[in-house]
Design an enzyme around this catalytic site. Structure first.
Site, short mmCIF file in Angstrom:
data_model
loop_
_atom_site.label_atom_id
_atom_site.label_comp_id
_atom_site.label_asym_id
_atom_site.label_seq_id
_atom_site.Cartn_x
_atom_site.Cartn_y
_atom_site.Cartn_z
N ASP A 399 0.75 -1.18 0.06
CA ASP A 399 -0.13 -0.01 0.05
C ASP A 399 1.07 1.19 0.04
O ASP A 399 1.51 1.86 -0.96
CB ASP A 399 -0.85 -0.20 1.36
CG ASP A 399 -1.86 1.00 1.39
OD1 ASP A 399 -2.23 1.68 0.44
OD2 ASP A 399 -2.38 1.09 2.61
N PHE A 448 -10.52 -0.16 -0.18
CA PHE A 448 -10.40 -1.12 0.81
C PHE A 448 -10.91 -2.43 0.60
O PHE A 448 -12.07 -2.60 0.40
CB PHE A 448 -10.94 -0.73 2.14
CG PHE A 448 -10.05 -1.26 3.15
CD1 PHE A 448 -8.68 -0.92 3.70
CD2 PHE A 448 -10.59 -2.46 3.84
CE1 PHE A 448 -8.16 -1.54 4.75
CE2 PHE A 448 -10.00 -2.94 4.85
CZ PHE A 448 -8.81 -2.61 5.38
P1 IMP Z 1 1.74 -0.61 3.74
O1 IMP Z 1 2.85 -0.44 4.93
O2 IMP Z 1 1.10 0.80 3.60
O3 IMP Z 1 2.37 -0.77 2.30
O4 IMP Z 1 0.74 -1.68 4.24
C1 IMP Z 1 0.61 -2.91 3.81
C2 IMP Z 1 -0.17 -3.58 4.75
O5 IMP Z 1 -1.33 -2.84 5.00
C3 IMP Z 1 -0.78 -4.92 4.02
O6 IMP Z 1 0.34 -6.02 4.46
C4 IMP Z 1 -2.10 -5.19 4.65
O7 IMP Z 1 -1.86 -5.74 5.84
C5 IMP Z 1 -2.46 -3.86 5.16
N1 IMP Z 1 -3.46 -3.20 3.93
C6 IMP Z 1 -3.23 -2.17 2.84
N2 IMP Z 1 -4.12 -2.02 2.17
C7 IMP Z 1 -5.12 -2.98 2.53
C8 IMP Z 1 -6.41 -3.44 2.26
O8 IMP Z 1 -7.19 -2.59 1.10
N3 IMP Z 1 -7.03 -4.06 2.82
C9 IMP Z 1 -6.64 -4.64 4.09
N4 IMP Z 1 -5.49 -4.71 4.18
C10 IMP Z 1 -4.67 -3.61 3.82
#
Ligand code: IMP
Ligand code: MG
Length: 483
Positions: A399, A448
């Site tokens: 993300d 989401f």
């Molecule tokens: P980042 O550090 O922002 O890249 O977050 C990654 C983590 O956020 C992923 O491993 C997921 O656990 C969580 N995440 C990000 N987007 C979503 C989503 O749309 N649904 C559920 N979990 C998410």
């Protein structure tokens, strides 16, 4: 050498003028068109009136697997055709998704080198496409293109007739219902009727939309019996699911009607053995969809899901493609797969089972705190020593990239022989830290999503598909990420 256009066009016109079913006509046009321009494959595509999907009306020379590679998203797959342009891609091997190839891997597997796409237009409005596929890279002559534009005109007429026959069928039913008969209100969108003959049909259509399965409503009438004055009995199945090549007739619970429908379906199977048809009652729906990998079993929490983004089938297909590529890239090596709990469990287990390599799976767990500052702390370390090993970081979704960035640095400090990332989902638009992703399953929008390991407050992880949460839930969900 110029193509044999005239006999091909003659053949196409005569099949269009026959009383064959739509599919047979479509296939025949595809064959004649491909042969005339010396292509190895061809597809006739109808643009779903919602402008989202291209539905295959007929095809030639393409494997079943290729045809089922997933619905063609009209905006992702050669989108310029929608603007009425002829599109020619000489060498798809050098081209990626951002340039309008939605399934490059599948195209390559099918042995496709070039694609020529011709718009099918009606009054300057694009209503479909003809696509010609070739195995070797080659050019198409001006005459080839002109010939295909003529075929496209014939297809436009065919599509119009297809919509018209549905309109006629509908208005006939409307007439029967109201004998006072003022001019019946014709639905504005014939292929997606605003009213169905029966509420169960509407419900089934909604279910299909939910699972993003392409459907046509009553697209074809089958003659079942002939008398002295032509056809004496017809049967029009309720739905056609093009991706499954399946006709569906819905039954009510009235036993007398079921017996009658059973007879018709049996007769249809005798007369048209190549047709797949199923008689379904309400309770059969989910069983059927589950069989095709669209539904889910049991009591898994699914409320709050607005729509399915990727079905089980689509997920598995994509995982196999990624696994194949990884197996090739790491051939002869041993690979340590590192996943971050818990979101990755579904993807990890599917991916590793598809790898033809010796693999050591290992997991880390992290916790985040500090609100948006997102301080990350490792709560479970790796079990294996990764120094000198080839490491592939496996992620469910990237993300902002902050989690991955932190973990990658941590792993790099232990001196692996190599380190790359494989993520099933890539929410690129939200990226804050740029992390290099070597293998990506799907790039997704800023929505989401849950299922296939992903959660909202710990729930939904066990859904076998990936779904989008309802808008209100999504806002809450964005606050409540937990691994
Ligand atoms: P980042 O550090 O922002 O890249 O977050 C990654 C983590 O956020 C992923 O491993 C997921 O656990 C969580 N995440 C990000 N987007 C979503 C989503 O749309 N649904 C559920 N979990 C998410
Ligand atoms: Mg995660």
């Amino acid at each position: 050498m110029s193509g044999n256009y005239y006999p091909a066009l003659k053949q196409i016109n005569s099949v269009c003028n026959s009383s064959f079913g739509l599919r047979k006509i479509g296939n025949s046009i595809a064959k004649s068109a491909a042969k005339a321009v010396r292509g190895q494959g061809c597809r006739i595509l109808f643009l779903n009136p919602l402008k989202r999907y291209l539905v295959t009306i007929g095809s030639y020379g393409l494997s079943d697997l290729f045809l089922r590679k997933g619905p063609l998203d009209a905006r992702k797959s050669l989108p310029d055709i929608l603007d009425g342009k002829t599109v020619y891609i000489a060498d798809i091997a050098g081209i990626a998704a951002e340039h309008g190839i939605q399934y490059p891997e599948e195209d390559r597997k099918q042995g496709i080198a070039s694609i020529l796409g011709i718009p099918i237009a009606k009054d300057d409005k694009v209503v479909g496409e003809i696509r010609i596929y070739t195995r070797e890279i080659r050019e198409f002559s001006e005459s080839d293109r002109n010939f295909l534009l003529s075929v496209a005109d014939v297809c436009a007429l065919l599509f119009e007739r297809m919509e018209l026959s549905i309109l006629m069928e509908r208005s006939y039913k409307a007439d029967k219902e109201k004998l006072e008969s003022h001019v019946p209100q014709l639905p504005t969108n014939a292929l997606r009727p605003t009213s169905f003959a029966h509420p169960s049909e509407e419900e089934f259509a909604k279910l299909l939309d939910f699972y993003r399965i392409e459907w046509l409503y009553e697209p074809r009438a089958f003659p079942l019996r002939w008398g002295d004055n032509g056809v004496a009995e017809m049967f029009t199945p309720d739905f056609y699911l093009s991706e499954m090549d399946l006709y569906v007739e819905l039954t009510t619970l009235k036993q007398s009607l079921i017996t009658e429908k059973n007879r018709k379906v049996r007769r249809l199977k005798e007369l048209y053995p190549e047709i797949n048809i199923k008689l379904l009652n309400k309770y059969d729906y989910t069983r059927l969809l589950a069989k095709y990998g669209y539904s889910f079993a049991g009591e898994a929490k699914a409320e709050g899901i607005e729509r399915i983004l990727y079905s089980d089938t689509q997920i598995q297909r994509r995982v196999r493609v990624l696994a194949k590529r990884i197996s090739q890239d790491y051939a002869g090596e041993k690979l340590v797969l590192v996943g971050i709990l818990k979101g990755v469990v579904c993807f990890m287990s599917d991916l590793m089972r598809n790898l033809s390599l010796p693999v050591i799976p290992d997991f880390m767990a992290i916790s985040r705190y500090g609100g948006d500052a997102r301080v990350v702390q490792i709560t479970k370390d790796l079990d294996s020593t990764i120094t000198g090993q080839h490491v592939l970081m496996v992620e469910d979704i990237v993300d902002t990239g902050m989690t991955l960035n932190y973990v990658l640095k941590y792993i790099l400090a232990r001196n692996p022989a190599s380190l790359h990332v494989c993520t099933f989902l890539d929410k690129r638009v939200r990226r804050i830290v740029d992390v290099p992703l070597k293998y990506v399953g799907f790039e997704i929008k800023d929505e989401f999503i849950v299922g296939y390991g992903l959660d909202r407050e710990g729930e939904y992880r066990n859904l076998p598909f990936i779904g989008v949460l309802h808008h209100e839930l999504m806002k809450e969900g964005a606050k409540a990420k937990q691994g």
